[in-house]
Write an enzyme that holds these catalytic residues in place. Structure first.
Site, short mmCIF file in Angstrom:
data_model
loop_
_atom_site.label_atom_id
_atom_site.label_comp_id
_atom_site.label_asym_id
_atom_site.label_seq_id
_atom_site.Cartn_x
_atom_site.Cartn_y
_atom_site.Cartn_z
N HIS A 59 -137.54 -9.45 -34.38
CA HIS A 59 -136.77 -8.62 -34.46
C HIS A 59 -136.66 -7.72 -33.76
O HIS A 59 -137.48 -6.85 -33.13
CB HIS A 59 -136.22 -8.99 -36.80
CG HIS A 59 -137.45 -7.93 -36.61
ND1 HIS A 59 -138.49 -7.94 -37.19
CD2 HIS A 59 -136.87 -6.51 -37.79
CE1 HIS A 59 -139.21 -6.89 -37.66
NE2 HIS A 59 -138.61 -5.70 -38.15
N HIS A 61 -134.23 -3.83 -34.14
CA HIS A 61 -133.21 -2.71 -34.72
C HIS A 61 -133.11 -1.55 -34.18
O HIS A 61 -133.31 -1.17 -33.10
CB HIS A 61 -134.26 -1.73 -36.05
CG HIS A 61 -134.92 -2.52 -37.14
ND1 HIS A 61 -134.49 -3.46 -38.01
CD2 HIS A 61 -136.56 -3.40 -37.01
CE1 HIS A 61 -135.14 -3.95 -39.09
NE2 HIS A 61 -136.31 -3.72 -38.64
N TYR A 149 -141.48 -0.95 -26.59
CA TYR A 149 -140.67 -1.74 -26.37
C TYR A 149 -139.37 -0.31 -27.51
O TYR A 149 -138.89 -1.39 -28.71
CB TYR A 149 -140.21 -2.76 -26.67
CG TYR A 149 -141.19 -3.74 -25.74
CD1 TYR A 149 -140.93 -3.02 -24.18
CD2 TYR A 149 -142.11 -4.52 -26.46
CE1 TYR A 149 -141.40 -4.50 -23.32
CE2 TYR A 149 -142.94 -4.88 -24.95
CZ TYR A 149 -142.52 -4.43 -24.20
OH TYR A 149 -143.34 -5.38 -22.77
#
Length: 180
Positions: A59, A61, A149
């Site tokens: 996922h 954010h 990342y």
């Protein structure tokens, strides 16, 4: 089902975008490069500011600020997801359900995403903290500085965080901060 999204022109929004069935492939080098290219492509045509981001294996954010007079984050996410889906290796596409097949969809991303309109500076800070601490919460890293990342190091370089922020402590967030 009728689903309503916030449509605030020039607003700042927190997002959670998840892979289909939470498969873990986003942090592969080729996919990081592809995500960066997807963001660049979309930003070049429909500008927005990425205020904070963390890309985890299954996922993303992030917080975006849209330009004045613009409220269309949904189309930007559609374009980013579409670019990624059409350029990623087929091995990252999951099993396609009949529903997805009938709609011509691939099984790379969940169909929807979570968004929250940032209300004020305190809400912004809490969500930035949440983004940067989330990889620790999920056990991917021991400290926010260890995730490659993420925008965490940019915040350290600006003097907003100490390099060891979020390391060796458990940070709790109010229930209205973050969503997965």
């Amino acid at each position: 089902m009728e689903y309503r999204r916030a449509k605030i022109e020039g607003g700042t929004f927190f997002f959670t975008v998840v892979t289909h069935n939470r498969r873990e492939f986003l942090c592969n080098t080729e996919n990081i490069l592809l995500l960066r290219q997807a963001f660049r492509e979309v930003i070049s045509k429909s500008p927005f500011i990425v205020d904070a981001i963390a890309i985890l294996p299954n996922h993303i954010h992030c917080i975006w600020t849209l330009p004045p007079g613009d409220s269309d984050f949904s189309d930007r996410w559609r374009l980013i997801k579409n670019y990624f889906t059409h350029h990623c290796n087929i091995k990252y596409q999951g099993k396609i359900s009949l529903s997805r097949r009938n709609k011509g969809e691939k099984a790379v991303w969940q169909r929807r995403f979570w968004e929250h309109q940032i209300q004020d500076e305190i809400d912004f800070i809490r969500h930035v903290d949440y983004i940067h601490y989330n990889p620790v919460k999920h056990g991917y890293v021991k400290a926010p500085k260890d995730l490659n990342y993420s925008s965490f190091i940019l915040y350290v370089n600006k003097g907003i965080y100490d390099i060891d922020w979020g390391s060796g402590v458990e940070i709790q967030f109010p229930e209205d901060v973050g969503n997965e």
